[in-house]
Design an enzyme around this catalytic site. Structure first.
Site, PDB file in Angstrom:
ATOM      1  N   SER A 100       0.862  -1.183   0.000  1.00  0.00           N
ATOM      2  CA  SER A 100       0.000   0.000   0.000  1.00  0.00           C
ATOM      3  C   SER A 100       0.895   1.228   0.000  1.00  0.00           C
ATOM      4  CB  SER A 100      -0.915   0.004   1.231  1.00  0.00           C
ATOM      5  OG  SER A 100      -1.838  -1.067   1.155  1.00  0.00           O
ATOM      6  N   LYS A 175      -7.310   1.768  -2.708  1.00  0.00           N
ATOM      7  CA  LYS A 175      -6.851   1.312  -1.393  1.00  0.00           C
ATOM      8  C   LYS A 175      -6.817   2.462  -0.397  1.00  0.00           C
ATOM      9  CE  LYS A 175      -5.244  -1.149   1.948  1.00  0.00           C
ATOM     10  NZ  LYS A 175      -4.012  -1.931   1.988  1.00  0.00           N
ATOM     11  N   LYS A 243       0.521   5.707   8.130  1.00  0.00           N
ATOM     12  CA  LYS A 243       1.086   5.927   6.796  1.00  0.00           C
ATOM     13  C   LYS A 243      -0.019   6.044   5.745  1.00  0.00           C
ATOM     14  CE  LYS A 243       1.962   2.430   4.517  1.00  0.00           C
ATOM     15  NZ  LYS A 243       1.309   1.537   3.526  1.00  0.00           N
TER      16      LYS A 243
END
Length: 299
Positions: A100, A175, A243
């Site tokens: 990701s 995502k 993140k």
């Protein structure tokens, strides 16, 4: 083992990468793996795969190369440089990055790989450790349709919902949206848990009935035991969700999309990390709500 299946190199054998690579082995793929920890390579070998001492060794003869590492800097570290994937993979190989990362990193990787004759798909996943183990991940893919079609059998050995979302970077954009929804959902569940407990309600019973109605969700199904037992063993760490919230808030700013609730939850995730809880599961957002709410009254 069928010789008609492509040879796979797997780079990154962490919480997600280990069970995913093992599912490919179970589906009959020849998998050679490399990661920084020898014990994780040993685990792959025990499962029937092969170990490699370097990225170059792992990818040299591979038809498909899969990366599953924490973030953009790690993807760039394994992809570029004299010892990286692009310098050592054969022309015509397919690189599938299932990490990701930022959409821009994916777009740049695809462009740089094309110069080496290497095809690329960005294919991040949702479902956490349990979804990886059970091979029921949701896989959101960006890249060329022909490459997606070629990779579909492999994806179907790893997940249940497999969708091409558009050109390079699209999988990462979807995502990012997924991580926004998950974080807001966990935060709402955490607030409900504290509200229910301070009200003296049987928490397990309450969460069961809530999950049977409109408030029900995959998040609540997967995380309700974490909430009830205060078990924050990491399936997906706060550090990684921090993140991801950075990725989605930056990308949203770039396209002019307002994320008023998402911005608040991003700050709560950041706060939890700053308080030393970054290594816990993201269901530990409950700890932040508890701190804000103060101790429960004695019963």
């Amino acid at each position: 083992m069928s010789s008609t299946l492509p040879k796979v190199a797997w780079i990154g054998l962490g919480i997600m990468g280990s069970p995913m690579s093992e599912n490919l082995i179970g589906a009959g793929y020849d998998v050679t793996g490399h990661t920084l920890e020898q014990e994780k390579i040993d685990r792959l070998v025990t499962a029937g795969g092969r170990g490699a001492g370097s990225i170059a060794e792992a990818v040299r003869d591979a038809d498909v190369i899969i990366t599953m590492v924490p973030a953009s800097p790690q993807v760039e570290a394994v992809a570029y440089g004299p010892d990286g994937i692009l310098e050592n993979a054969r022309r015509g190989a397919l690189l599938i990055d299932m990490s990701s990362i930022t959409p821009q990193t994916s777009v740049e990787l695809a462009g740089n790989a094309a110069e080496k004759g290497i095809r690329v798909l960005d294919a991040p996943v949702s479902g956490g450790e349990a979804g990886a183990i059970e091979a029921v991940l949701s896989i959101m893919v960006g890249g060329e349709q022909s490459d997606f079609d070629a990779a579909r059998p492999l994806f179907e050995a790893l997940g249940r919902t497999v969708v091409r979302c558009g050109p390079h970077g699209s999988g990462q954009t979807v995502k990012a949206a997924n991580q926004l929804i998950v974080a807001v959902n966990i935060q709402a569940c955490a607030e409900a848990v504290v509200f229910l407990e301070k009200s003296g309600v049987d928490l397990a019973a309450a969460l069961d009935v809530l999950n049977g109605g409109l408030a029900g969700s995959t998040v609540l199904t997967r995380k309700k035991d974490n909430f009830v037992k205060r078990d924050f063993t990491p399936g997906f760490r706060i550090d990684l969700h921090h993140k991801d919230m950075g990725i989605v808030t930056d990308a949203a700013r770039d396209v002019g999309a307002a994320l008023p609730v998402g911005a608040v939850v991003a700050q709560l995730v950041s706060s939890l990390r700053a308080q030393g809880d970054g290594g816990l599961d993201h269901s530990a957002l409950l700890r932040s709500v508890e701190r804000l709410s103060g101790p429960s009254a004695a019963v």
